[in-house]
Design a protein around this motif. Structure first.
Motif, PDB file in Angstrom:
ATOM      1  N   MET A 165      38.051  45.679  35.395  1.00 38.36           N
ATOM      2  CA  MET A 165      38.141  46.835  34.520  1.00 38.36           C
ATOM      3  C   MET A 165      39.397  46.735  33.676  1.00 38.36           C
ATOM      4  N   ILE A 166      39.316  47.306  32.491  1.00 39.39           N
ATOM      5  CA  ILE A 166      40.483  47.236  31.600  1.00 39.39           C
ATOM      6  C   ILE A 166      41.342  48.478  31.812  1.00 39.39           C
ATOM      7  N   THR A 167      42.565  48.277  32.146  1.00 32.05           N
ATOM      8  CA  THR A 167      43.476  49.412  32.287  1.00 32.05           C
ATOM      9  C   THR A 167      44.629  49.226  31.305  1.00 32.05           C
ATOM     10  N   ASP A 168      45.369  50.309  31.104  1.00 33.20           N
ATOM     11  CA  ASP A 168      46.489  50.249  30.166  1.00 33.20           C
ATOM     12  C   ASP A 168      47.555  49.270  30.653  1.00 33.20           C
ATOM     13  N   THR A 169      47.709  49.189  31.957  1.00 37.49           N
ATOM     14  CA  THR A 169      48.700  48.273  32.517  1.00 37.49           C
ATOM     15  C   THR A 169      48.216  47.804  33.875  1.00 37.49           C
ATOM     16  N   ASP A 170      48.760  46.689  34.349  1.00 37.05           N
ATOM     17  CA  ASP A 170      48.376  46.230  35.686  1.00 37.05           C
ATOM     18  C   ASP A 170      49.006  47.123  36.739  1.00 37.05           C
ATOM     19  N   ILE A 171      50.337  47.253  36.615  1.00 39.49           N
ATOM     20  CA  ILE A 171      51.084  47.978  37.643  1.00 39.49           C
ATOM     21  C   ILE A 171      51.898  49.098  36.994  1.00 39.49           C
ATOM     22  N   ALA A 172      51.787  50.283  37.541  1.00 37.03           N
ATOM     23  CA  ALA A 172      52.650  51.374  37.098  1.00 37.03           C
ATOM     24  C   ALA A 172      53.609  51.695  38.227  1.00 37.03           C
ATOM     25  N   VAL A 173      54.858  51.877  37.872  1.00 40.04           N
ATOM     26  CA  VAL A 173      55.869  52.258  38.856  1.00 40.04           C
ATOM     27  C   VAL A 173      56.393  53.626  38.446  1.00 40.04           C
ATOM     28  N   ILE A 174      56.299  54.582  39.350  1.00 36.65           N
ATOM     29  CA  ILE A 174      56.817  55.918  39.053  1.00 36.65           C
ATOM     30  C   ILE A 174      58.167  56.046  39.722  1.00 36.65           C
ATOM     31  N   GLY A 175      59.206  56.164  38.908  1.00 37.83           N
ATOM     32  CA  GLY A 175      60.566  56.292  39.442  1.00 37.83           C
ATOM     33  C   GLY A 175      61.376  55.060  39.106  1.00 37.83           C
ATOM     34  N   ALA A 176      62.540  55.261  38.487  1.00 38.86           N
ATOM     35  CA  ALA A 176      63.372  54.121  38.068  1.00 38.86           C
ATOM     36  C   ALA A 176      64.700  54.122  38.798  1.00 38.86           C
ATOM     37  N   GLY A 177      64.657  54.450  40.068  1.00 32.45           N
ATOM     38  CA  GLY A 177      65.856  54.342  40.895  1.00 32.45           C
ATOM     39  C   GLY A 177      65.953  52.933  41.450  1.00 32.45           C
ATOM     40  N   PRO A 178      66.806  52.728  42.465  1.00 28.25           N
ATOM     41  CA  PRO A 178      66.945  51.377  43.029  1.00 28.25           C
ATOM     42  C   PRO A 178      65.610  50.800  43.500  1.00 28.25           C
ATOM     43  N   ALA A 179      64.768  51.646  44.099  1.00 28.35           N
ATOM     44  CA  ALA A 179      63.488  51.148  44.605  1.00 28.35           C
ATOM     45  C   ALA A 179      62.555  50.807  43.454  1.00 28.35           C
ATOM     46  N   GLY A 180      62.351  51.753  42.570  1.00 22.79           N
ATOM     47  CA  GLY A 180      61.416  51.546  41.467  1.00 22.79           C
ATOM     48  C   GLY A 180      61.813  50.377  40.583  1.00 22.79           C
ATOM     49  N   CYS A 181      63.086  50.290  40.236  1.00 24.80           N
ATOM     50  CA  CYS A 181      63.535  49.198  39.368  1.00 24.80           C
ATOM     51  C   CYS A 181      63.295  47.847  40.017  1.00 24.80           C
ATOM     52  N   ASN A 182      63.625  47.748  41.300  1.00 25.04           N
ATOM     53  CA  ASN A 182      63.418  46.472  41.983  1.00 25.04           C
ATOM     54  C   ASN A 182      61.948  46.125  42.108  1.00 25.04           C
ATOM     55  N   ALA A 183      61.115  47.118  42.354  1.00 28.18           N
ATOM     56  CA  ALA A 183      59.672  46.866  42.423  1.00 28.18           C
ATOM     57  C   ALA A 183      59.179  46.360  41.073  1.00 28.18           C
ATOM     58  N   ALA A 184      59.604  47.033  40.020  1.00 29.64           N
ATOM     59  CA  ALA A 184      59.155  46.674  38.669  1.00 29.64           C
ATOM     60  C   ALA A 184      59.632  45.275  38.287  1.00 29.64           C
ATOM     61  N   LEU A 185      60.908  44.988  38.540  1.00 35.25           N
ATOM     62  CA  LEU A 185      61.475  43.687  38.152  1.00 35.25           C
ATOM     63  C   LEU A 185      60.766  42.550  38.870  1.00 35.25           C
ATOM     64  N   LEU A 186      60.528  42.728  40.151  1.00 36.32           N
ATOM     65  CA  LEU A 186      59.899  41.661  40.912  1.00 36.32           C
ATOM     66  C   LEU A 186      58.450  41.473  40.489  1.00 36.32           C
ATOM     67  N   ALA A 187      57.755  42.570  40.275  1.00 31.50           N
ATOM     68  CA  ALA A 187      56.351  42.480  39.855  1.00 31.50           C
ATOM     69  C   ALA A 187      56.255  41.785  38.499  1.00 31.50           C
ATOM     70  N   ALA A 188      57.216  42.078  37.617  1.00 33.62           N
ATOM     71  CA  ALA A 188      57.192  41.472  36.282  1.00 33.62           C
ATOM     72  C   ALA A 188      57.391  39.962  36.359  1.00 33.62           C
ATOM     73  N   CYS A 245      46.151  52.360  35.456  1.00 34.98           N
ATOM     74  CA  CYS A 245      46.717  51.153  36.051  1.00 34.98           C
ATOM     75  C   CYS A 245      45.834  50.674  37.185  1.00 34.98           C
ATOM     76  N   ARG A 246      45.960  49.381  37.509  1.00 32.35           N
ATOM     77  CA  ARG A 246      45.163  48.825  38.595  1.00 32.35           C
ATOM     78  C   ARG A 246      45.819  49.107  39.926  1.00 32.35           C
ATOM     79  N   CYS A 247      47.151  49.114  39.909  1.00 37.28           N
ATOM     80  CA  CYS A 247      47.794  49.584  41.120  1.00 37.28           C
ATOM     81  C   CYS A 247      49.080  50.311  40.804  1.00 37.28           C
ATOM     82  N   LEU A 248      49.515  51.065  41.767  1.00 32.84           N
ATOM     83  CA  LEU A 248      50.553  52.069  41.551  1.00 32.84           C
ATOM     84  C   LEU A 248      51.647  51.938  42.601  1.00 32.84           C
ATOM     85  N   VAL A 249      52.891  51.959  42.160  1.00 34.09           N
ATOM     86  CA  VAL A 249      54.013  52.008  43.104  1.00 34.09           C
ATOM     87  C   VAL A 249      54.718  53.335  42.888  1.00 34.09           C
ATOM     88  N   ILE A 250      54.780  54.132  43.948  1.00 33.99           N
ATOM     89  CA  ILE A 250      55.423  55.440  43.818  1.00 33.99           C
ATOM     90  C   ILE A 250      56.813  55.363  44.440  1.00 33.99           C
TER      91      ILE A 250
END
Lengths: 96, 473, 352
Positions: free
Chosen positions: B1-24, B108-113
């Protein structure tokens, strides 16, 4: 010299000042700081009156959650801890 | 399925930023959404644009580092947006958020909260007075606006924040009238072994405390502020010694001040998890209601991962690693072959978590805490509802958070129960003589933040109104 | 409805116990918009609705009852036609509904949108505070000595000598007669008795704003039924209109559908432009059960003499307290003031 508890107040460089009004009264703030901070500096803590009993309220959680610090700008209600001050900002309080 | 993004991360604190950076790093499209304009979350909150330069702190250094990493990465950072709903559908996740007064959606296809924590404050008489701020709240002002709060502050609460707030108030040019902490020196000595895991922090803490003594700022160990007094804002506080179970006792003493910073610990901001369909469970060691979780941030909802303080209060260092683990879980879910050492990360996480948990332990509520909330104390700040009114409602039969809310409106105001639910749950548990873990939080309902009709309604053409079959006559 | 029936039975000397899987009134009556409007009631149900209004009025302050009067608005010629046709029939059925001129409307409700083409008014209309329903009935049940248990999830029913034994995970209750008044959950409950009732559930969305300056004093409706709006005395605006969310009663609570919500609020803004900057604090859904002919189920469960069913009343919030009383009388084997609705009747084909 090793300072146990340094005071950095004078080492902070800020933008230039702008003026805004709160319920018609003029105040100064550093451009871009939050309205909550500007009003705290001006020692204006009583921002609002609680709807149920009219009790004075002000900034509480400082992160946009508690809704205690809400004010009105252009008819819109917004948390003052999330509102950056710009030149000519006119703010109305939700005080009775 | 086509989604706007593969992974969405909600929250840009230490956890969210690290999740996003690694996923990227794994070549997935990643969008990270956050309420604040710049990444950093609460612990690494960025300075406001009004600050052109200021002396560094460990937090500002760590924050700048992660902000640079994000801006140099392929992560799409959506700052200054407010997520108001998380929908699970065929997409399978759609995040609805407000951006400058317009409601947008992101599939998104998957979500990190990684929505983190907020603080809980035990209601005490006078806590609604202007000049009373939370401790975590005070640090937000300190980090973002770099100003002291009030001229003379009393800090009262639990855990390490008490000392951090006092130290920062002074560093920024303000005065601290006293530090009042529920914890005793013995509590802190018990935490010492865990603190040795982070000698830098331990040293920093010792420096602060020594500075307090040198500057003759009284530290009242094993005490708590019991009452805040003032007309239209704070003018003084009453405080008392507390027993081992935190019951206030003995003669009241007073301190003049114009600001009080209170805090009874951090709790997970769990509403996002509820909307995403994740079950909650109660764990007093980790802040109370937290999402049910498996290893590496996996949950009962396929494709939905959690990390950071929202998953349990374990501190920022654990959050960083937890974020990495959740990011890896997300990319693994999408079929990537992992080339990071999960075993190593789990070890790091466990070490960091044990430090964080030792700090959280200092704030685990003890039975005497609820006694601070007198019958006349306002518990639901938004609606001005006192403890007595809530207990009357319970005597009429309301036995759950939902029925207390329905009956008295406690929890129905603009904050959505964020600052009263902990205290109300305690009261219900007390009335029913059952553990707090049996009193479930109320059903989570969107929006996660107050949103205007205009934002939600968007552009509307009256002719768009569906002319459905009229209801039966 | 269940509580009202139990209270009526108690008045007639019959002992009953009320069981609810959650908190009393949280299934439906505690989560709807609280509208009490004769203008949205079915013609044949008007006598029941009028008596329902009287019940709510007698409950008074305890349920936050307010008789504000209500307006239904039409914005196009088509809507005006619909309005005239339907409201005339409802007026004939006994509801004090009249058509009002634009100037009368503007004087009573100056903040409503200009483009109103036609409007009807009913002085009997108003609202109650739906979230006080549970509290109210809990108090009344206690007062009348009627037992109740919340958090009782029905798992099974067995017939025994004297009647029936009802099982939850932890306990059993025995009774000579049973009344199923579980609204949207009736289908799954009566299935336990081997009966299939064609109960369907709509998932209605309601939203509430923060406190606002008073903008409207009446209950506001729309000719299509797609909007109900009322401002409570505390200033909060409650917006409904039957916009559909997602989910089924079996799944627990429904979910808000954002497209639905958008249309609902857009219509609200169209009708009350001054509300455009109002912030929504909460949106939720509640189930509204119905059967294919959109008339109530009220009578004996097909195939049983001692098992009864009450529910699927379109306009159940309004009519509930009254039809509950009728049901109580029926179970007490008294003549009911108005006829009930045989659940064993044949229904038209279910069109999905």
């Amino acid at each position: 010299m090793f300072q146990l508890a340094p005071n950095h107040q004078d080492d902070i460089v800020r933008t230039s000042k702008v003026s805004f009004t709160f319920d018609g009264k003029s105040f100064l703030a550093y451009e871009g700081e939050t309205l909550a901070a500007a009003l705290m500096r001006a020692k204006l803590l009583h921002l609002r009156d609680a709807p149920a009993d009219g009790a004075p309220r002000g900034v509480f959680c400082c992160m946009g959650l508690c809704q205690e610090c809400v004010v009105q700008v252009d008819g819109k209600t917004i948390e003052s801890c999330r509102l950056p001050v710009s030149q000519g900002l006119h703010v109305s309080s939700l005080r009775r | 399925m086509i989604t706007d993004t593969d992974i969405a991360v909600i929250g840009a604190g230490p956890a969210g930023c690290n999740a996003a950076l690694l996923a990227a790093e794994y070549d997935f499209s990643v969008v990270m959404l956050d309420e604040q304009v710049s990444p950093g979350g609460q612990v690494w909150r960025a300075k406001s644009p009004a600050i052109l330069s200021a002396p560094e702190t460990p937090e500002s250094v760590a924050g700048e580092s992660v902000r640079n990493a994000i801006s140099q990465s392929n992560v799409t950072h959506l700052g200054g947006v407010r997520v108001w709903h998380i929908e699970r559908s065929e997409d399978p996740f759609v995040i609805h958020y407000e951006n400058a007064g317009v409601s947008c959606s992101l599939s998104c296809r998957c979500l990190v909260i990684a929505t983190g924590a907020r603080e809980t404050i035990q209601p005490i008489p006078g806590w609604t007075l202007p000049g009373v701020v939370g401790m975590a709240g005070a640090t937000s002002i300190f980090k973002q606006d770099l100003i002291p709060i009030g001229s003379k502050m009393v800090v009262s609460g639990t855990g390490p924040l008490v000392f951090f707030v006092a130290a920062e108030q002074q560093r920024l040019g303000g005065e601290v009238a006293a530090i009042v902490t529920s914890n005793t020196l013995l509590d802190w000595i018990k935490a010492l072994p865990a603190m040795l895991l982070r000698p830098g922090l331990l040293f920093r803490g010792l420096r602060w405390i020594t500075a307090m003594y040198v500057n003759r700022i009284p530290i009242y160990w094993g005490h708590t502020v019991t009452r805040v007094e003032g007309e239209s804002s704070v003018s003084r506080v009453e405080f008392k010694k507390i027993s081992k179970d935190w019951t206030p006792q003995g003669q009241p003493r007073f301190i003049e001040c114009d600001c009080v910073s209170l805090g009874s610990g951090l709790i997970s901001a769990f509403e996002s998890f509820q909307l995403a369909g994740i079950s909650l469970e109660h764990n007093s060691d980790l802040g109370g209601w937290i999402p049910k979780q498996e290893q590496d941030g996996r949950t009962n909802v396929g494709g939905c991962f959690i990390c950071g303080d929202g998953a349990g209060i374990r501190g920022s260092l654990a959050a960083e690693t937890h974020g990495k683990l959740a990011g890896l879980s997300a990319v693994a879910f999408l079929g990537a072959k992992i080339n990071h050492s999960i075993v190593k990360l789990r070890r790091e996480y466990a070490r960091a978590a044990s430090f964080g948990e030792a700090m959280s332990k200092l704030s685990i509520p003890r039975p005497g805490l609820t006694k601070l909330t007198t019958a006349k104390t306002v518990v639901c700040r938004c609606e001005g509802i006192t403890r007595a009114e809530i207990e009357d409602e319970m005597n009429l039969g309301a036995q759950s958070t939902i029925s207390v809310k329905s009956g008295v409106r406690a929890g129905m105001g603009p904050c959505g129960g964020k600052f009263c639910q902990t205290a109300i749950t305690d009261l219900i548990a007390k009335t029913k003589s059952c553990p707090v873990s049996q009193i479930a939080p109320p059903t989570a309902r969107p929006p996660l933040r107050p949103i205007s009709v205009n934002t939600l309604a968007g552009d509307f053409d009256y002719s768009d109104l569906p002319i459905s079959k009229p209801s039966p006559l | 409805m269940g509580c009202a029936s139990a209270l009526q039975m108690a008045e007639g000397g019959m002992k009953s116990i009320v069981l609810d899987q959650g908190d009393l009134g949280q299934g439906a009556s505690g989560v709807n918009a609280g509208t009490l409007s004769l203008q949205i009631k079915r013609v044949k149900l008007m006598p029941y609705a009028i008596r329902g209004h009287q019940e709510w009025e007698s409950m008074g302050d305890a349920v936050g009852f307010r008789k504000t009067g209500g307006y239904t608005l039409a914005f196009t010629d088509h809507e005006a036609e619909l309005l005239h046709e339907r409201m005339s029939l409802k007026a004939e059925a006994g509801a004090p509904i009249e058509f009002v001129s634009n100037s009368a409307l503007r004087e009573a409700e100056p903040n409503l949108a200009d483009q109103v083409v036609a409007a009807s008014y009913c002085a009997e209309d108003g609202y109650a505070n739906s979230s006080l329903t549970g509290q109210f009935y809990r108090a009344r049940l206690k007062q009348q000595g009627v037992q109740y248990r919340e958090g009782f999830k029905l798992l099974g029913v067995e017939a025994c000598n004297d009647g029936y034994v009802i099982r939850s995970a932890n306990t059993t209750v025995s009774a000579r007669k049973l009344l199923f008044s579980a609204g949207a959950w009736l289908k799954s409950l009566t299935a336990l008795m081997g009966v299939e009732l064609p109960v369907q559930a709509r998932v209605n969305t309601v939203s509430v704003t923060e406190r606002l300056p008073m903008l409207t004093r009446s209950v506001i409706g729309h000719a299509t039924g797609l909007l109900t709006m009322k401002q409570k005395t505390n200033g909060t605006l409650l917006i409904g209109g039957g916009w559909q969310g997602r989910g089924t009663p079996e799944q627990g609570r429904g979910q808000v559908d954002t497209d639905s919500l958008r249309s609902n609020l857009a219509l609200a803004r169209h009708v009350l432009p001054a509300a455009e900057n109002a912030r929504i604090l909460r949106s939720w859904t509640g189930f509204e059960a119905h059967v294919p002919d959109f008339y109530p189920l009220a009578g004996k469960l097909p195939g049983y003499e001692d098992v009864f069913v009450l529910g699927c009343v379109r306009g159940g919030y309004t009519i509930g307290p009254y039809i509950g009383k009728l049901m109580g009388d029926y179970i007490l084997e008294r003549t009911t003031e108005l006829p009930l609705f045989d659940p064993g009747r044949s229904f038209p084909e279910v069109v999905v």
